[in-house]
Design a protein around this motif. Structure first.
Motif, short mmCIF file in Angstrom:
data_model
loop_
_atom_site.label_atom_id
_atom_site.label_comp_id
_atom_site.label_asym_id
_atom_site.label_seq_id
_atom_site.Cartn_x
_atom_site.Cartn_y
_atom_site.Cartn_z
N ILE A 2 -0.84 -16.22 5.53
CA ILE A 2 -0.38 -15.26 4.53
C ILE A 2 -1.35 -14.08 4.47
O ILE A 2 -2.52 -14.25 4.14
CB ILE A 2 -0.25 -15.92 3.14
CG1 ILE A 2 0.79 -17.05 3.19
CG2 ILE A 2 0.16 -14.88 2.09
CD1 ILE A 2 1.01 -17.75 1.88
N LYS A 3 -0.86 -12.90 4.80
CA LYS A 3 -1.74 -11.73 4.94
C LYS A 3 -2.06 -11.06 3.60
O LYS A 3 -3.19 -10.67 3.35
CB LYS A 3 -1.10 -10.70 5.88
CG LYS A 3 -0.94 -11.21 7.32
CD LYS A 3 -0.23 -10.18 8.19
CE LYS A 3 0.00 -10.73 9.59
NZ LYS A 3 0.79 -9.78 10.43
N ASN A 4 -1.05 -10.89 2.76
CA ASN A 4 -1.24 -10.19 1.49
C ASN A 4 -0.55 -10.94 0.36
O ASN A 4 0.61 -11.34 0.51
CB ASN A 4 -0.67 -8.76 1.56
CG ASN A 4 -1.36 -7.92 2.62
OD1 ASN A 4 -2.50 -7.50 2.44
ND2 ASN A 4 -0.66 -7.66 3.71
N ILE A 5 -1.25 -11.12 -0.74
CA ILE A 5 -0.68 -11.78 -1.92
C ILE A 5 -0.69 -10.77 -3.07
O ILE A 5 -1.73 -10.26 -3.46
CB ILE A 5 -1.50 -13.03 -2.31
CG1 ILE A 5 -1.48 -14.04 -1.16
CG2 ILE A 5 -0.94 -13.65 -3.57
CD1 ILE A 5 -2.38 -15.23 -1.37
N ILE A 6 0.50 -10.48 -3.59
CA ILE A 6 0.64 -9.49 -4.66
C ILE A 6 1.15 -10.18 -5.92
O ILE A 6 2.21 -10.81 -5.91
CB ILE A 6 1.60 -8.36 -4.25
CG1 ILE A 6 1.08 -7.63 -3.02
CG2 ILE A 6 1.80 -7.38 -5.41
CD1 ILE A 6 2.02 -6.58 -2.48
N ALA A 7 0.39 -10.06 -7.00
CA ALA A 7 0.81 -10.60 -8.29
C ALA A 7 1.61 -9.53 -9.03
O ALA A 7 1.13 -8.41 -9.20
CB ALA A 7 -0.42 -11.01 -9.10
N VAL A 8 2.83 -9.88 -9.44
CA VAL A 8 3.66 -8.95 -10.22
C VAL A 8 3.62 -9.43 -11.67
O VAL A 8 4.03 -10.54 -11.98
CB VAL A 8 5.11 -8.91 -9.70
CG1 VAL A 8 5.91 -7.86 -10.48
CG2 VAL A 8 5.14 -8.59 -8.22
N ALA A 9 3.09 -8.59 -12.55
CA ALA A 9 2.82 -9.02 -13.91
C ALA A 9 3.38 -8.04 -14.92
O ALA A 9 3.74 -6.90 -14.60
CB ALA A 9 1.30 -9.16 -14.11
N SER A 10 3.44 -8.50 -16.18
CA SER A 10 3.77 -7.63 -17.30
C SER A 10 3.10 -8.21 -18.53
O SER A 10 2.98 -9.43 -18.66
CB SER A 10 5.29 -7.55 -17.53
OG SER A 10 5.77 -8.80 -17.97
N GLY A 11 2.65 -7.37 -19.41
CA GLY A 11 2.06 -7.90 -20.63
C GLY A 11 3.12 -8.45 -21.57
O GLY A 11 2.87 -9.38 -22.31
N LYS A 12 4.34 -7.91 -21.48
CA LYS A 12 5.41 -8.25 -22.42
C LYS A 12 6.60 -8.84 -21.68
O LYS A 12 6.90 -8.43 -20.55
CB LYS A 12 5.83 -6.98 -23.18
CG LYS A 12 6.83 -7.21 -24.30
CD LYS A 12 7.05 -5.90 -25.03
CE LYS A 12 8.06 -6.07 -26.16
NZ LYS A 12 7.62 -7.04 -27.17
N GLY A 13 7.27 -9.79 -22.30
CA GLY A 13 8.47 -10.35 -21.71
C GLY A 13 9.66 -9.42 -21.89
O GLY A 13 9.68 -8.56 -22.77
#
Length: 376
Positions: free
Chosen positions: A98-109
């Protein structure tokens, strides 16, 4: 005009590096200064891989020299990142292939983070990249619905003598989610340690194969699951999703702050503004800013991170997600164009991050991170 090295050093004493409290010269961050006529070369050593600190330091050096020494100076800044090892730190374990790991986040739902993740994934796949999605939203998994694989189950395969889960594949994207192991009507009633254990199994007990990108769809907030992911994996960078609304932006700011914190130190690749505006089909030139105008764009500017793009409110995005075919697959549509632009920006930020910062072999979290009662 000849520029004096002493004048340069004196000017650099006015700059403080974020998080260190000392000026650049006093802290030893300035490794060397070379002047030749009107040319200035500054060698800078930083002790944090955070991209925003690196960029700000470079900008501050150039601006200060131009203002305090010479407006005609030709300045080059060479930056080297040296991260000191800490015996109390837990290192993320790389997954081979696995070359790149990107976390997709948000503070709010409710800001459309999972929808954005799904559309980023299929767009990357259309561009020819090998892509995987880890649905880390343990308590509200939605990837099985969005990829129309709600009734699928990962099968067991043998890899190097060990039994591993084979991710479910849809639209050329490999997917693992806790939703595959529970019924749609079943609530996941787990404490943090159990949820973290389930995540680790999906990460390390799975046969992901070769991936250019793994996207991790994180739950809202800044809690236990986020820490578990950062402890488990060397995350390349984070993408934060927000609507332009003030209450969403306040939480998005906390999300960015979490990744930029000294304990976690994950580069923030940028911010995506979802539900940016509404354009009626019968009035294609009109834009109605229902949740506010360019709030996430302004936040990105304030936090000195990249603005990756905006996604309008389009009925087909919701319909496509419910139907199980991400809207970015709609050939020739405005949504396809929107997500292609955003995805290109994400890829470019990943390239910039990998060129300018140390390899993502050891994203670290101290064992006492988050414990305010612990003496430092």
């Amino acid at each position: 005009m000849k520029i004096d090295k002493k004048d340069i050093l004196k000017a650099l004493e006015t700059i403080t590096i974020a998080g260190e409290g000392k000026n650049m010269v006093e802290s030893g961050a300035i490794a060397n200064v070379v002047t030749f006529g009107d040319e200035v070369v500054v060698d800078l050593v930083l002790h944090t891989p955070a991209m925003h600190i690196k960029k700000r330091a470079e900008d501050d050096i150039k601006k200060t020299i131009l203002e305090l020494v010479s407006p005609d100076a030709k300045i080059k800044v060479n930056i080297k990142v040296e991260v000191a090892e800490n015996p109390n730190q837990i290192k993320g374990k790389a997954i081979p292939g696995i070359k790149n790991i990107i976390a997709v986040a948000s503070g709010k739902g409710g800001v459309g983070k999972s929808t954005v993740t799904a559309n980023l994934a299929v767009t990357l796949a259309k561009m020819g990249f090998s892509v995987g999605v880890l649905d880390a939203d343990i308590y509200g998994p939605s990837m099985p619905i969005m990829f129309d694989v709600e009734n699928e189950k990962p099968i067991s395969v043998t890899v190097d003598g060990k039994s591993k889960m084979k991710p479910v594949e849809s639209y050329e994207v490999k997917i693992l989610s806790i939703g595959f192991f529970t019924s749609p009507s079943q609530a996941v009633i787990w404490r943090g340690p159990m949820a973290s254990k389930a995540l680790n199994q999906m990460i390390f007990d799975a046969d992901w194969g070769e991936l250019d990108f793994m996207l991790i769809d994180l739950p809202p907030g800044t809690g236990d699951i986020h820490l578990s992911i950062m402890q488990s994996l060397p995350v390349t960078g984070a993408v934060v999703v927000s609507t332009p609304q003030a209450v969403a932006l306040a939480d998005a700011k906390k999300g960015v702050s979490m990744f930029m914190s000294e304990a976690i130190n994950v580069p923030v690749l940028g911010i995506i503004e979802n539900m940016a505006y509404f354009t009626p089909e019968e009035l294609p030139s009109n834009k109605y800013y229902i949740f506010g105008k360019e709030g996430a764009k302004d936040l990105a500017q304030d936090l000195d991170v990249a603005f990756l793009g905006e996604v309008p409110i389009v009925q087909s995005i919701r319909e496509a997600g419910d139907y199980g075919r991400p809207a970015a697959l709609q050939t020739g549509s405005i949504i396809e164009n929107v997500f292609e632009e955003i995805t290109r920006n994400v890829v470019q930020e990943v390239v910039n991050r990998n060129e300018n910062l140390a390899p993502t072999e050891a994203i670290k979290i101290t064992t006492m991170a988050g414990c305010s009662s612990v003496r430092k």
